[in-house]
Structure formats: C-alpha cells, structure tokens
Design an enzyme around this catalytic site. Sequence first.
Site, PDB file in Angstrom:
ATOM      1  N   ALA A 122      28.189  44.321  53.317  1.00  0.00           N
ATOM      2  CA  ALA A 122      27.158  43.373  52.858  1.00  0.00           C
ATOM      3  C   ALA A 122      26.705  43.776  51.462  1.00  0.00           C
ATOM      4  O   ALA A 122      26.697  44.956  51.114  1.00  0.00           O
ATOM      5  CB  ALA A 122      25.987  43.387  53.825  1.00  0.00           C
ATOM      6  N   CYS A 172      38.061  36.461  40.087  1.00  0.00           N
ATOM      7  CA  CYS A 172      38.959  35.830  41.071  1.00  0.00           C
ATOM      8  C   CYS A 172      38.240  35.029  42.160  1.00  0.00           C
ATOM      9  O   CYS A 172      38.448  33.827  42.278  1.00  0.00           O
ATOM     10  CB  CYS A 172      39.851  36.880  41.704  1.00  0.00           C
ATOM     11  SG  CYS A 172      41.037  37.548  40.544  1.00  0.00           S
TER      12      CYS A 172
HETATM   13  C1  UDX Z   1      40.320  40.091  44.452  1.00  0.00           C
HETATM   14  C2  UDX Z   1      41.307  40.298  45.620  1.00  0.00           C
HETATM   15  O1  UDX Z   1      40.853  41.387  46.448  1.00  0.00           O
HETATM   16  C3  UDX Z   1      42.694  40.580  45.080  1.00  0.00           C
HETATM   17  O2  UDX Z   1      43.622  40.684  46.158  1.00  0.00           O
HETATM   18  C4  UDX Z   1      43.089  39.426  44.166  1.00  0.00           C
HETATM   19  O3  UDX Z   1      44.361  39.646  43.621  1.00  0.00           O
HETATM   20  C5  UDX Z   1      42.068  39.241  43.060  1.00  0.00           C
HETATM   21  O4  UDX Z   1      40.786  39.040  43.619  1.00  0.00           O
HETATM   22  P1  UDX Z   1      39.041  41.659  42.715  1.00  0.00           P
HETATM   23  O5  UDX Z   1      38.367  40.413  42.255  1.00  0.00           O
HETATM   24  O6  UDX Z   1      39.643  42.589  41.720  1.00  0.00           O
HETATM   25  O7  UDX Z   1      40.247  41.305  43.716  1.00  0.00           O
HETATM   26  O8  UDX Z   1      37.973  42.513  43.544  1.00  0.00           O
HETATM   27  P2  UDX Z   1      37.603  42.772  45.091  1.00  0.00           P
HETATM   28  O9  UDX Z   1      37.753  44.204  45.384  1.00  0.00           O
HETATM   29  O10 UDX Z   1      38.288  41.839  45.994  1.00  0.00           O
HETATM   30  O11 UDX Z   1      36.021  42.442  45.070  1.00  0.00           O
HETATM   31  C6  UDX Z   1      35.533  41.148  44.730  1.00  0.00           C
HETATM   32  C7  UDX Z   1      34.020  41.095  44.836  1.00  0.00           C
HETATM   33  O12 UDX Z   1      33.598  41.202  46.194  1.00  0.00           O
HETATM   34  C8  UDX Z   1      33.288  42.200  44.096  1.00  0.00           C
HETATM   35  O13 UDX Z   1      32.140  41.667  43.470  1.00  0.00           O
HETATM   36  C9  UDX Z   1      32.913  43.183  45.194  1.00  0.00           C
HETATM   37  O14 UDX Z   1      31.793  43.964  44.861  1.00  0.00           O
HETATM   38  C10 UDX Z   1      32.611  42.214  46.332  1.00  0.00           C
HETATM   39  N1  UDX Z   1      32.761  42.812  47.672  1.00  0.00           N
HETATM   40  C11 UDX Z   1      33.960  43.289  48.085  1.00  0.00           C
HETATM   41  C12 UDX Z   1      31.668  42.828  48.549  1.00  0.00           C
HETATM   42  O15 UDX Z   1      30.569  42.380  48.199  1.00  0.00           O
HETATM   43  N2  UDX Z   1      31.850  43.334  49.809  1.00  0.00           N
HETATM   44  C13 UDX Z   1      33.040  43.822  50.240  1.00  0.00           C
HETATM   45  O16 UDX Z   1      33.113  44.264  51.399  1.00  0.00           O
HETATM   46  C14 UDX Z   1      34.127  43.798  49.357  1.00  0.00           C
END
Ligand code: UDX
Length: 429
Positions: A252, A260
């Site tokens: 959370a 992305c």
């Molecule tokens: C994402 C996908 O994971 C990846 O497979 C795709 O190719 C590109 O988009 P990315 O945007 O680099 O990758 O980051 P990611 O680690 O997925 O996190 C995205 C967002 O979600 C971040 O703001 C992160 O802080 C947030 N997040 C992630 C959460 O709030 N909770 C989580 O449990 C995981």
Amino acid sequence: MKLTIIGTGYVGLVTGACFAEVGHSVICVDNDAAKVQLLKSGGIPIYEPGLEELVERNVRAGRLSFTQSTAEGVEKSDIIFIAVPTPPLPDGSVDLSFIEKVAREIAAAMTSYKIVVDKSTVPVKTGEKVGETIRRYCKARVDFDVVSNPEFLREGFAVEDLMNPDRVVVGVRSQRPVAAMKEVYAPFNAPIIVTDINSAELIKHASNSFLALKISYINAISIICEATGANVQEVANGMGMDARIGRRFLDASLGFGGSCFPKDLSAFIKIAEQVGYDFRLLKEVQNINAEQMRRFVKKITDTLWVLKDKRIGVLGLAFKQNTDDVRMSPAIELCKLLLKEGAVLRVHDPKAMEKARAVLPDVTYVDDMNEVAEGCDALVIATEWECFKKLDLERARKALTHPIMFDGRNLFDPAEMEQLGFIYKSIGR
Ligand code: UDX
C-alpha cells in the site's frame, strides 16, 4: 548476432547494453546528437543501477557502439529493435508518431531482409501498421518481418530484470523470424512464448494494467484497514502467501506513478473503448489511485490544520526507489499539492534532485537526508528508498518542531515510532 536498437531511453539503452553483455554486437541509435555524444564519451544520460559499468565494459570490448544514423544501424544489422517513446496524448490515447517515423526511416534504409522488432509499448494492432508503413516506404522492395517483443523491465531494476526475465514474449505473423529471435534471447535462459502479434501487444498492456490494479486493490484494502484498526501489511502478507496471488505489488502506498502505469492504464482504457468495451474496472483503478493521494493530503491537513507557512520536510522525489525518474511521480504531485496550500518545503532524494529542480523550482533542496527535518513542522516519506529506513530518527525527532511523520510508503514500524515519541501516520496501519 548483429543487433540495432533505435532509441536510447530507459528501455533502449538497457536492452542494448544487456544484449552486448551476453555477446551480441549492438549498435544503439538515437536522433538526439547531445545524447549520442554523451554516450560516446562514456557518459550515461539516466541513473540505473549497474548500467554505467555495463555500458563501459561493452563499449571497451567493442560490442556496443552509438550513432545518430538510423541508416547505419539498419545497414549493419539483421535485427532492428524499435525502442522509441510512445507518450500519451491529451485524450489518453498513445502518440505513435515516433514509431511511424522510425518505421519510415528503417524502410528507406533497407536493402536486404530485416527483422523489425517493436519493443516500445504500443496499442494492439500497431505491428500491422508498422508492417504496412515499411511495405509502403521501402523503395528496395525487400522482404522483412515485423515482430512484437514487449519489454517488462522495471526502472531501478532494469539491468536485473533484463538479464533475468520471467518470460520473453515474441509476437510474429510467420515462423520465419522465430529462430533468430530465439537465438537473440538464448543466453538469457528464460521461457520464450511465441504468439501472434496482436496477442503480444496485448500481453504488455494487460500485464501493466493488472499490476496497477493489484496496487489499487491493496490501497482500497488499506482504507478498510484504517477504518477497522487492521494492518494492511499483515493482510498483504497473508494474501501474498497464496501462490495464486503472490506478495509482490501488494505494498500500500500514496499511489503508483511513473512513466508506465498511468500512461498504460489510460491507453488500455482508450483501446478498449475503440473496440467497443467500457473498461470500467480499470477506470476504478485510476480513481482509487487519485483518491489515495487525496486521502494522504487530507491526513496531513487533518493533523497540521492550516498548511500555509508550515515547514514540511519531504523525503523522496522519484516515482519509486533506485531511479532518478520524476515523470508522473506521486512524490512530486504531493509536493505540488502541499505548495498549493502554502506550505514551505525542504526536500531530498538520493538520485532525483537534479531532475526534480526543473519541475519543482520553489523548494529547498537538502543534500543530506538527515538535515531535511531541521525546523520543520512535519516530515513526509514520499518514495520507498531503502536508505530512508536508515534515517537518524532520534535526530529527526529533535530537529522537528513537533515530532510528526507522515509515511506514504510504510517504511517504519508504527509501534516503534510511537515509542520513539513520534506522531506517526502511515498507510492502512
Ligand atoms: C512498470 C512495470 O513493473 C514494468 O514491468 C513495465 O515494463 C514498466 O512499468 P516501473 O514503472 O518501472 O515498471 O515501476 P514499478 O516497479 O512497476 O512501480 C510503479 C509504481 O507503483 C511506482 O510508483 C511504485 O512506487 C508503485 N508501487 C509498486 C506501489 O505503490 N506498490 C507496490 O507494491 C509496487
């Protein structure tokens, strides 16, 4: 194998470096002269753990080179990867003009059979359009194949993800390019799934939307946890032990961001709309994400009351840890909302301060995370950097006018924080 990657952004540059690392001969093309110059002189335009050494090693070994010329890249390689940006348009759909332009440039330079691979995230049916475009603009009338090979790397873990992929998706129209694509990926020892082009393109949007949905789901659960005195991390741990669910992407937070998820969600909703389906489920994923930020700001105003002239320390500016990327960063959005209320901000990020300056000029940038709290009315955690867990809490407590912390990433233990004398508000706990 001889490979060319067009576009040296997060995806293109890391892909090129990793392909070179496993022994391929790689040319990276970019139309940005300054960027190509920087790369040629050993500089790296982005921060990504492990990337600098990887690029340096492979350039030295003669397996990785940079050029501004698409024609050179097309001429010297058999497989051309397209990794150019596909930014969002105001209506949420995808701007495919870079893809179209590169397709024309490749077509103009082709004099023998080539495999043209799309790595950029694109709407379903883009491969068909790329094929039509190349056919139309290829004066030499040579044969080619279009392949969809979406990229699943996460920023901040890009090298690790690329070197150890869960799966490699290869979307094709005929069997002809399959053997070559398998050869490209053979050193990565990952399962390769061969599909039609449309399915491959859909796999990318469907996967990213699903991951965003998973985060919004746990964020919705966090609201119920707050209302009932439950702990969202314990709920996530319990859910995550079910192999069908899995623990990852159940943290959370104050909301997801980045270049992305927000973009891909809007695009997928638009794609669905264009084929006659109202993807209400994904619209709700967006709503929950926006709501999560509003609720976090409300938590701050409920505690601090009027924000005008209040000094607030913010730890984290990048959209997530291990990156300097601030595009669509919830941390930046939060800072803007606090500034709008009249707050005065002291901010720190281990890697993203330089990029943040352009979008957030009216704040004080602090080099040492332990100095951020100095004279502040509250401290906020906005990005999940591991190093923030090592914050000198005793020093922060003394430096704050009142020991109040808002943790948008659940980095600390609520009981311990209370014991240390903090008024500690996190997410869903
Ligand atoms: C994402 C996908 O994971 C990846 O497979 C795709 O190719 C590109 O988009 P990315 O945007 O680099 O990758 O980051 P990611 O680690 O997925 O996190 C995205 C967002 O979600 C971040 O703001 C992160 O802080 C947030 N997040 C992630 C959460 O709030 N909770 C989580 O449990 C995981």
